[in-house]
Design an enzyme around this catalytic site. Structure first.
Site, PDB file in Angstrom:
ATOM      1  N   CYS A   1       1.005  -1.179   0.136  1.00 50.77           N
ATOM      2  CA  CYS A   1       0.018  -0.194   0.018  1.00 50.77           C
ATOM      3  C   CYS A   1       0.918   1.245   0.032  1.00 50.77           C
ATOM      4  O   CYS A   1       2.054   1.215  -0.207  1.00 50.77           O
ATOM      5  CB  CYS A   1      -1.016   0.004   1.261  1.00 50.77           C
TER       6      CYS A   1
HETATM    7  O1  LIG Z   1      -0.971   3.637   2.782  1.00 55.23           O
HETATM    8  C1  LIG Z   1      -2.287   2.971   2.534  1.00 55.23           C
HETATM    9  C2  LIG Z   1      -2.770   2.341   3.992  1.00 55.23           C
HETATM   10  O2  LIG Z   1      -1.818   2.170   5.194  1.00 55.23           O
HETATM   11  C3  LIG Z   1      -3.137   3.484   1.614  1.00 55.23           C
HETATM   12  O3  LIG Z   1      -2.176   3.184   0.408  1.00 55.23           O
HETATM   13  C4  LIG Z   1      -3.298   4.988   1.491  1.00 55.23           C
HETATM   14  O4  LIG Z   1      -4.277   4.931   2.786  1.00 55.23           O
HETATM   15  C5  LIG Z   1      -4.091   5.401   0.455  1.00 55.23           C
HETATM   16  O5  LIG Z   1      -5.369   4.728   0.244  1.00 55.23           O
HETATM   17  P1  LIG Z   1      -6.446   4.942  -0.706  1.00 55.23           P
HETATM   18  O6  LIG Z   1      -5.711   5.299  -1.983  1.00 55.23           O
HETATM   19  O7  LIG Z   1      -7.483   4.296  -0.836  1.00 55.23           O
HETATM   20  O8  LIG Z   1      -6.738   6.554  -0.334  1.00 55.23           O
END
Ligand SMILES: O=C(CO)[C@H](O)[C@H](O)COP(=O)(O)O
Length: 145
Positions: A64
């Site tokens: 992520c």
């Molecule tokens: O690092 C992360 C979680 O730990 C996610 O990648 C981050 O929150 C971004 O998520 P989104 O694109 O759904 O906003």
């Protein structure tokens, strides 16, 4: 090795992960944004971790943006030891001392050259057979039971 690969986005190094893994001789089970299926980080990273716990994959790579959510989600799955690795030394230590079976990566921090170093260290590594190191891993299993 069968590697379940999950990412919540195709940012950063995510698009090259399949070729980096297949180029090292692994078979990839794609999860999350890599596959087009559900890609919220908690779900897809836990899905990849369950692939390991259920025996469908030998190990997993979960990603992520920060790497933290990916590692937290994977570590909720019993039998999984996920390690967020930001460099090769951390990856080597995670395999050796933690017998880590899930590699968590930060798409924010991991460049393509760094990814190569981390994957080489991870796949070159093996769990320590030192009694004290093995006792630590056994304790993690005890905590799950
Ligand atoms: O690092 C992360 C979680 O730990 C996610 O990648 C981050 O929150 C971004 O998520 P989104 O694109 O759904 O906003």
């Amino acid at each position: 090795m069968r590697i379940s690969l999950a990412s919540d986005s195709l940012d950063g190094v995510a698009p090259v992960l399949v070729s980096e893994l297949e180029g090292r001789g692994h078979t990839v089970i794609a999860r999350g944004a890599v596959s087009g299926e559900r890609a919220d980080w908690a779900w897809c990273c836990a899905r990849a971790a369950r692939d390991v716990a259920e025996g469908a994959a030998d190990q997993a790579v979960v990603c992520c943006w920060t790497g933290t959510g990916a590692s937290i989600a994977a570590n909720k799955v019993p039998g999984v030891r996920a390690a967020l690795c930001v460099d090769a030394a951390t990856a080597a230590g995670a395999r050796k001392w933690n017998d880590a079976n899930v590699l968590a990566l930060s798409l924010r921090l991991t460049s393509v050259p760094l990814l190569g170093e981390i994957l080489d260290a991870w796949f070159d590594g093996a769990p320590s057979t030192d009694e004290e190191d093995m006792a630590n891993i056994a304790y993690l299993s005890e905590m799950e039971n």
